[in-house]
Motif scaffolding. Structure first.
Motif, PDB file in Angstrom:
ATOM      1  N   ASN A  41       5.670  -8.155  -5.670  1.00  0.00           N
ATOM      2  CA  ASN A  41       4.564  -8.842  -6.313  1.00  0.00           C
ATOM      3  C   ASN A  41       3.690  -9.445  -5.230  1.00  0.00           C
ATOM      4  N   PRO A  42       2.515  -9.949  -5.608  1.00  0.00           N
ATOM      5  CA  PRO A  42       1.691 -10.623  -4.610  1.00  0.00           C
ATOM      6  C   PRO A  42       2.497 -11.698  -3.877  1.00  0.00           C
TER       7      PRO A  42
ATOM      8  N   GLY B 285      -1.513  -8.823  -1.000  1.00  0.00           N
ATOM      9  CA  GLY B 285      -2.488  -9.830  -1.417  1.00  0.00           C
ATOM     10  C   GLY B 285      -3.271  -9.357  -2.627  1.00  0.00           C
ATOM     11  N   ASN B 286      -4.402 -10.005  -2.880  1.00  0.00           N
ATOM     12  CA  ASN B 286      -5.227  -9.667  -4.039  1.00  0.00           C
ATOM     13  C   ASN B 286      -5.765  -8.247  -3.982  1.00  0.00           C
ATOM     14  N   ALA B 287      -6.146  -7.773  -2.799  1.00  0.00           N
ATOM     15  CA  ALA B 287      -6.683  -6.416  -2.682  1.00  0.00           C
ATOM     16  C   ALA B 287      -5.621  -5.381  -3.067  1.00  0.00           C
ATOM     17  N   THR B 288      -4.383  -5.593  -2.613  1.00  0.00           N
ATOM     18  CA  THR B 288      -3.288  -4.671  -2.956  1.00  0.00           C
ATOM     19  C   THR B 288      -2.990  -4.753  -4.448  1.00  0.00           C
ATOM     20  N   LYS B 289      -2.962  -5.952  -4.992  1.00  0.00           N
ATOM     21  CA  LYS B 289      -2.719  -6.116  -6.428  1.00  0.00           C
ATOM     22  C   LYS B 289      -3.784  -5.387  -7.237  1.00  0.00           C
ATOM     23  N   ASN B 290      -5.052  -5.555  -6.870  1.00  0.00           N
ATOM     24  CA  ASN B 290      -6.135  -4.891  -7.605  1.00  0.00           C
ATOM     25  C   ASN B 290      -6.070  -3.372  -7.473  1.00  0.00           C
TER      26      ASN B 290
ATOM     27  N   GLY C 187      -0.192  -5.274 -12.028  1.00  0.00           N
ATOM     28  CA  GLY C 187      -0.304  -5.559 -10.604  1.00  0.00           C
ATOM     29  C   GLY C 187       1.008  -5.851  -9.913  1.00  0.00           C
TER      30      GLY C 187
END
Length: 149
Positions: free
Chosen positions: A74-75, A104-109, A124
């Motif tokens: 997960n993030p 981070g957020n870029a990977t999650k998105n 995500g």
């Protein structure tokens, strides 16, 4: 008065079903599998998968927990396993992530994007459903293919 009695009966039935569900007893009510079903948090280990495509053998390196591919991320995660996920998201889904091993957020998105493309739960988070349904980069020498497990 009858309305109040009906409301009490519904509340009691709902509470009873929730109790039975929590205990895992019948009635066809599904409960989520515990996180313990996973080997662990995807760390610096990896798991490999080999496929023969058109009589050529390719290998994919998947996120893993001490060699077991049944792990989750997960993030907030930071590991070589995250970098493996990032690379496949870039190669197979046209994302432009820095392959830095930081979830981070870029990977999650990017993961949400890929999950949506594969019509799976786009939350995500990485786990068994993502591993089994996403396309992975399978390599051999300098060539690669993007295929599902």
């Amino acid at each position: 008065m009858q309305k109040l009695q009906r409301l009490r009966a519904k509340a009691g039935a709902t509470a009873g079903l929730m109790l039975l569900s929590g205990l895992g007893l019948g009635l066809g009510i599904a409960t989520a599998a515990p996180a313990a079903a996973y080997a662990g948090w995807c760390n610096d280990g990896y798991a490999s998968n080999v496929k023969t495509i058109s009589s050529v053998t390719y290998t994919a390196y998947l996120p893993g927990y001490n060699g077991n591919a049944d792990c989750y991320m997960n993030p907030g995660a930071e590991s070589k396993s995250v970098a493996m996920l990032q690379r496949s998201l870039n190669v197979c889904y046209g994302r432009s992530l820095d392959v830095d091993g930081i979830f981070g957020n870029a990977t999650k998105n990017a993961l949400i994007y890929a999950q949506g493309k594969e019509n799976i739960s786009a939350d995500g988070g990485y786990g068994t459903q993502s591993r089994k349904n996403l396309k992975w980069e399978y390599t051999r020498g300098g060539s690669f293919r993007c295929v599902r497990l």
